[in-house]
Design an enzyme around this catalytic site. Structure first.
Site, PDB file in Angstrom:
ATOM      1  CB  VAL A 111      37.231  68.443  52.155  1.00 56.24           C
ATOM      2  CG1 VAL A 111      37.119  69.677  52.892  1.00 56.24           C
ATOM      3  CG2 VAL A 111      37.380  69.246  50.804  1.00 56.24           C
ATOM      4  CG  ASP A 112      36.749  64.084  57.047  1.00 56.16           C
ATOM      5  OD1 ASP A 112      36.617  65.191  57.655  1.00 56.16           O
ATOM      6  OD2 ASP A 112      36.242  63.196  57.204  1.00 56.16           O
TER       7      ASP A 112
END
Length: 174
Positions: A34-35
Site C-alpha cells: 500500500v505504501d
C-alpha cells in the site's frame, strides 16, 4: 452526529475521502504494498513532503497533503511487525488507529479510509488485527468529533467479510 463505519473491497488510492491512511514504514519515504502504491499515485511531491517529517515511530501518525490523489490528505502510520504478540504489538496497532483518527479529527476531517494495517508483510494475524481496528475506531468515535465516515478498505473479499462481521456484530451488541 453518529459516525458511519463501512467496508469495501477495492483500491484505497482511488477513494474520494478527506484522508486515506497509509500503512507506512518508519522512514515515510515509500516502500512496498500500500505504501509504495500511494507514493507512486500521489507523485514526487509526496516524497518531498515526507522528507520534511523526519520519519515516524511505530504506532504514531503524521499527516500530509494528498497531492495527486482524490483524497485531500494522507495520514501515515507505522504498524507493528508481528513477533508472536508478546512485544506489545496489539497496543501498537491500536495506537495506529487511535492516532490516525485523532489527527483526522484535529484537522476537522469528516471521512477517512484505512487499509488493513500490519497484516501484509508485517504478518499481524488478520482476525486479531480486524478486531483491534474496529474496536479502536468505535471507542474513539464514542467522543464527538468531526469524523462522520470511516471506511475499512480491504484488498480481499475475506478481509471485507471479516470487517463486516465485526461491524455488524458490534451493532447487534450495542
Amino acid at each position: 452526529m453518529i459516525s458511519q463505519l463501512q467496508t469495501l473491497q477495492g483500491d484505497i488510492i482511488s477513494l474520494d475521502v478527506d484522508a486515506i491512511v497509509n500503512a507506512a514504514n518508519s522512514s515515510l519515504l515509500g516502500g512496498g504494498g500500500v505504501d509504495g502504491a500511494i507514493h507512486r499515485a500521489a507523485g514526487p511531491e509526496l516524497l518531498a513532503e515526507c522528507r520534511m517529517l523526519n520519519g515516524c515511530r511505530t504506532g504514531e501518525a503524521k499527516i500530509t497533503k494528498g497531492h495527486r490523489l482524490k483524497a485531500k490528505h494522507i495520514i501515515h502510520t507505522v504498524g507493528p511487525v508481528w513477533n508472536g504478540g508478546r512485544n506489545g504489538e496489539a497496543d501498537k496497532l491500536r495506537a495506529c488507529y487511535t492516532n490516525s483518527l485523532r489527527l483526522a479529527a484535529e484537522h476537522g476531517l469528516q471521512s477517512i479510509a484505512f487499509p488493513c494495517i500490519s497484516t501484509g508483510v508485517y504478518r499481524f494475524p488478520a482476525d486479531q488485527a480486524a478486531e483491534i481496528a474496529v474496536d479502536a475506531t468505535q471507542t474513539f468515535l464514542e467522543t464527538p468529533c468531526s469524523i462522520q465516515r470511516v471506511i475499512f478498505c480491504c484488498f480481499s473479499a475475506a478481509d471485507r467479510a471479516r470487517y463486516e462481521a465485526l461491524i455488524d456484530g458490534k451493532k447487534m451488541d450495542g
